[in-house]
Design a protein around this motif. Structure first.
Motif, mmCIF file in Angstrom:
data_model
loop_
_atom_site.group_PDB
_atom_site.id
_atom_site.type_symbol
_atom_site.label_atom_id
_atom_site.label_comp_id
_atom_site.label_asym_id
_atom_site.label_seq_id
_atom_site.Cartn_x
_atom_site.Cartn_y
_atom_site.Cartn_z
ATOM 1 N N ALA A 59 0.830 -1.212 0.000
ATOM 2 C CA ALA A 59 0.000 0.000 0.000
ATOM 3 C C ALA A 59 0.859 1.254 0.000
ATOM 4 O O ALA A 59 0.552 2.229 -0.700
ATOM 5 C CB ALA A 59 -0.929 -0.018 1.211
ATOM 6 N N ALA A 60 1.952 1.234 0.779
ATOM 7 C CA ALA A 60 2.844 2.399 0.817
ATOM 8 C C ALA A 60 3.504 2.621 -0.538
ATOM 9 O O ALA A 60 3.627 3.764 -1.003
ATOM 10 C CB ALA A 60 3.904 2.207 1.893
ATOM 11 N N GLN A 61 3.910 1.548 -1.190
ATOM 12 C CA GLN A 61 4.514 1.676 -2.519
ATOM 13 C C GLN A 61 3.512 2.200 -3.542
ATOM 14 O O GLN A 61 3.863 3.010 -4.412
ATOM 15 C CB GLN A 61 5.078 0.328 -2.963
ATOM 16 C CG GLN A 61 6.291 -0.119 -2.164
ATOM 17 C CD GLN A 61 6.752 -1.517 -2.534
ATOM 18 O OE1 GLN A 61 6.006 -2.298 -3.135
ATOM 19 N NE2 GLN A 61 7.993 -1.853 -2.171
ATOM 20 N N ALA A 62 2.262 1.753 -3.425
ATOM 21 C CA ALA A 62 1.224 2.243 -4.339
ATOM 22 C C ALA A 62 0.981 3.735 -4.136
ATOM 23 O O ALA A 62 0.845 4.495 -5.107
ATOM 24 C CB ALA A 62 -0.071 1.456 -4.128
ATOM 25 N N LEU A 63 0.954 4.187 -2.880
ATOM 26 C CA LEU A 63 0.773 5.612 -2.604
ATOM 27 C C LEU A 63 1.940 6.427 -3.136
ATOM 28 O O LEU A 63 1.749 7.511 -3.693
ATOM 29 C CB LEU A 63 0.634 5.839 -1.096
ATOM 30 C CG LEU A 63 -0.763 5.724 -0.493
ATOM 31 C CD1 LEU A 63 -0.706 5.993 1.008
ATOM 32 C CD2 LEU A 63 -1.728 6.684 -1.155
ATOM 33 N N ALA A 99 -3.746 1.518 -3.263
ATOM 34 C CA ALA A 99 -3.381 1.514 -1.845
ATOM 35 C C ALA A 99 -4.594 1.237 -0.964
ATOM 36 O O ALA A 99 -4.519 0.449 -0.011
ATOM 37 C CB ALA A 99 -2.742 2.841 -1.477
ATOM 38 N N ARG A 130 -5.830 -2.331 -0.459
ATOM 39 C CA ARG A 130 -5.034 -3.206 0.407
ATOM 40 C C ARG A 130 -5.274 -2.955 1.889
ATOM 41 O O ARG A 130 -5.056 -3.848 2.712
ATOM 42 C CB ARG A 130 -3.548 -3.027 0.089
ATOM 43 C CG ARG A 130 -3.163 -3.535 -1.307
ATOM 44 C CD ARG A 130 -1.747 -3.136 -1.668
ATOM 45 N NE ARG A 130 -1.273 -3.771 -2.903
ATOM 46 C CZ ARG A 130 -1.527 -3.318 -4.118
ATOM 47 N NH1 ARG A 130 -2.252 -2.207 -4.282
ATOM 48 N NH2 ARG A 130 -1.071 -3.958 -5.177
ATOM 49 N N LEU A 150 -1.989 5.156 6.343
ATOM 50 C CA LEU A 150 -2.007 5.067 4.890
ATOM 51 C C LEU A 150 -3.374 5.439 4.326
ATOM 52 O O LEU A 150 -3.476 6.098 3.286
ATOM 53 C CB LEU A 150 -1.612 3.662 4.447
ATOM 54 C CG LEU A 150 -0.142 3.284 4.681
ATOM 55 C CD1 LEU A 150 0.093 1.812 4.377
ATOM 56 C CD2 LEU A 150 0.767 4.150 3.828
ATOM 57 N N ARG A 151 -4.430 5.031 5.013
ATOM 58 C CA ARG A 151 -5.772 5.416 4.564
ATOM 59 C C ARG A 151 -5.953 6.929 4.638
ATOM 60 O O ARG A 151 -6.570 7.545 3.753
ATOM 61 C CB ARG A 151 -6.829 4.713 5.425
ATOM 62 C CG ARG A 151 -7.007 3.241 5.102
ATOM 63 C CD ARG A 151 -7.836 2.543 6.156
ATOM 64 N NE ARG A 151 -9.158 3.163 6.286
ATOM 65 C CZ ARG A 151 -10.000 2.903 7.282
ATOM 66 N NH1 ARG A 151 -9.641 2.055 8.254
ATOM 67 N NH2 ARG A 151 -11.179 3.480 7.321
ATOM 68 N N ALA A 158 -4.143 8.467 1.747
ATOM 69 C CA ALA A 158 -4.885 8.196 0.514
ATOM 70 C C ALA A 158 -6.106 9.095 0.389
ATOM 71 O O ALA A 158 -6.392 9.640 -0.690
ATOM 72 C CB ALA A 158 -5.308 6.724 0.482
#
Length: 406
Positions: free
Chosen positions: A8-12, A20, A23, A35-36, A39
């Motif tokens: 998720a961090a890599q996607a963000l 992200a 996940r 992370l949410r 996002a």
């Protein structure tokens, strides 16, 4: 840290917000909440993002100081984007110090960059430059490096140092391309476009023409007496006399400069400076008094002489006299210049940025809303103000912060 959090961090980091969220959308542990929150901020739901980041900070234990500090930095960035300029900057500095202490140089540098961007937004350029000298941008990833270079360019533009601004924007464009985030690339392109757009009008000997920022820089550095209607000062090179707190004197100086090398009739001076439609002896007496005050104020740079019809402004050393005016002159232009960035502002944030009282700002907003130039979003404490983009509206010379030698 588990694989879903890493993914998720890599996607963000690559700009894939929905990837992200897929996940971590159903998780409520600290890393997932953080992370949410990030996002949701990227999706534009800043209220929800702020709530998620607060929850994430509470979810981390006191021993997880780095994680809690990162949440505070993310919350500060959301406050900056949402123009919440009253957000406690001491909390950001505490978080930055904690990150630096624990060796997280990248996020510590990002926190410093947020401090610089806030100072730039409210026009505290000296303090922003002081912090800039303390920031080593080398550890920053491409996205944060682009944001840093945008701040460098913003300071240079406010100082009217156009070549350094272009160089910083070139570096920002390169970093944005490496980051491969389309929104960031567009932001850098929009910032670079400002440098070539008309920023002011030059009024001289009855003629007008538009100037870009680099031409404004050249004009202010030349041997020309400039009555600057963007900052309400009179300048000749490095010699500057501010009339910002004396609007009547500046109005007289502008009329005299627009008429130079000829004289300005008394009737024109009365109508422009005093808005007197039918001048009587009291108006003429006041004109003599105000011209005397202006003569004393401008004595180092120019001489004001009486003629049979009015008064004439003659520079002492400069060859020419010109007026530098905004390319579009409207009431409450500095307020519109701030709102034209496309973000929604609270009236308290506008008050901080303009160094004006909240009541003064609120009256101006109400007046602009009445004629449809700004719009209100939300109610009560959630009320924000914004305006649709105005093509060609000049912002740079109206924003808070000094020009060279101010």
């Amino acid at each position: 840290m588990d694989s879903l959090i890493v993914a998720a961090a890599q996607a963000l980091a690559s700009g894939d917000v929905l990837g992200a969220l897929k996940r971590v959308a159903l998780r409520d542990d600290g890393p997932a909440l953080a992370l949410r929150g990030i996002a949701m901020a990227q999706l534009g739901d800043l209220v929800r993002a702020k709530a998620l980041l607060k929850s994430a900070a509470r979810a981390f234990s006191p021993r997880e100081a780095v994680a809690r500090a990162r949440c505070i930095v993310a919350e500060a960035e959301i406050a900056l984007v949402s123009r919440d300029l009253g957000w406690p900057e001491k909390a950001l500095e505490t978080a930055r110090a904690a990150l630096e202490k624990h060796g997280d140089r990248i996020n510590a540098a990002h926190a410093r960059n947020l401090q610089i961007r806030r100072l730039l937004l409210i026009g505290h350029l000296d303090e922003a430059e002081r912090l800039l000298t303390k920031l080593d941008p080398s550890p920053l990833p491409p996205a944060a490096r682009a944001s840093h270079e945008l701040a460098v360019a913003g300071i240079a533009v406010r100082r009217l140092r156009i070549e350094p601004a272009r160089a910083a924007l070139t570096r920002a464009a390169e970093a944005a391309r490496k980051a491969a985030i389309p929104a960031l690339v567009v932001e850098v392109e929009d910032a670079a476009r400002i440098l070539d757009e008309p920023a002011a009008r030059l009024i001289a000997k009855g003629n007008e023409r538009l100037l870009s920022l680099d031409k404004v820089e050249a004009l202010l550095a030349s041997d020309t007496l400039v009555v600057d209607a963007c900052r309400n000062v009179v300048r000749n090179g490095a010699d500057i006399i501010s009339l910002a707190s004396r609007p009547v004197l500046f109005a007289l100086a502008r009329v005299l400069a627009e008429a130079a090398p000829a004289g300005a009739p008394r009737a024109l001076l009365l109508s422009r400076a005093f808005r007197a439609r039918h001048a009587d002896e009291s108006h003429r007496a006041r004109l003599r008094v105000e011209v005397g005050r202006l003569r004393a104020a401008l004595e180092p740079l120019a001489e004001i002489s009486a003629t049979t019809e009015g008064f004439v402004l003659t520079p002492r050393q400069a060859q020419d006299v010109v007026v530098l005016a905004p390319s579009v002159e409207v009431e409450n232009a500095p307020l519109l210049a701030l709102l034209s960035d496309g973000e929604s502002w609270s009236s308290s944030a506008l008050s901080i940025a303009l160094s004006a009282s909240p009541r003064t700002v609120q009256r101006a907003l109400d007046a602009l809303a009445a004629i449809g130039m700004v719009q209100r979003v939300g109610n009560g404490r959630a009320c924000r103000w914004m305006m649709p983009p105005v093509v060609g509206f000049p912002t740079t010379l109206l924003l808070p912060g000094p020009l060279p030698s101010d």
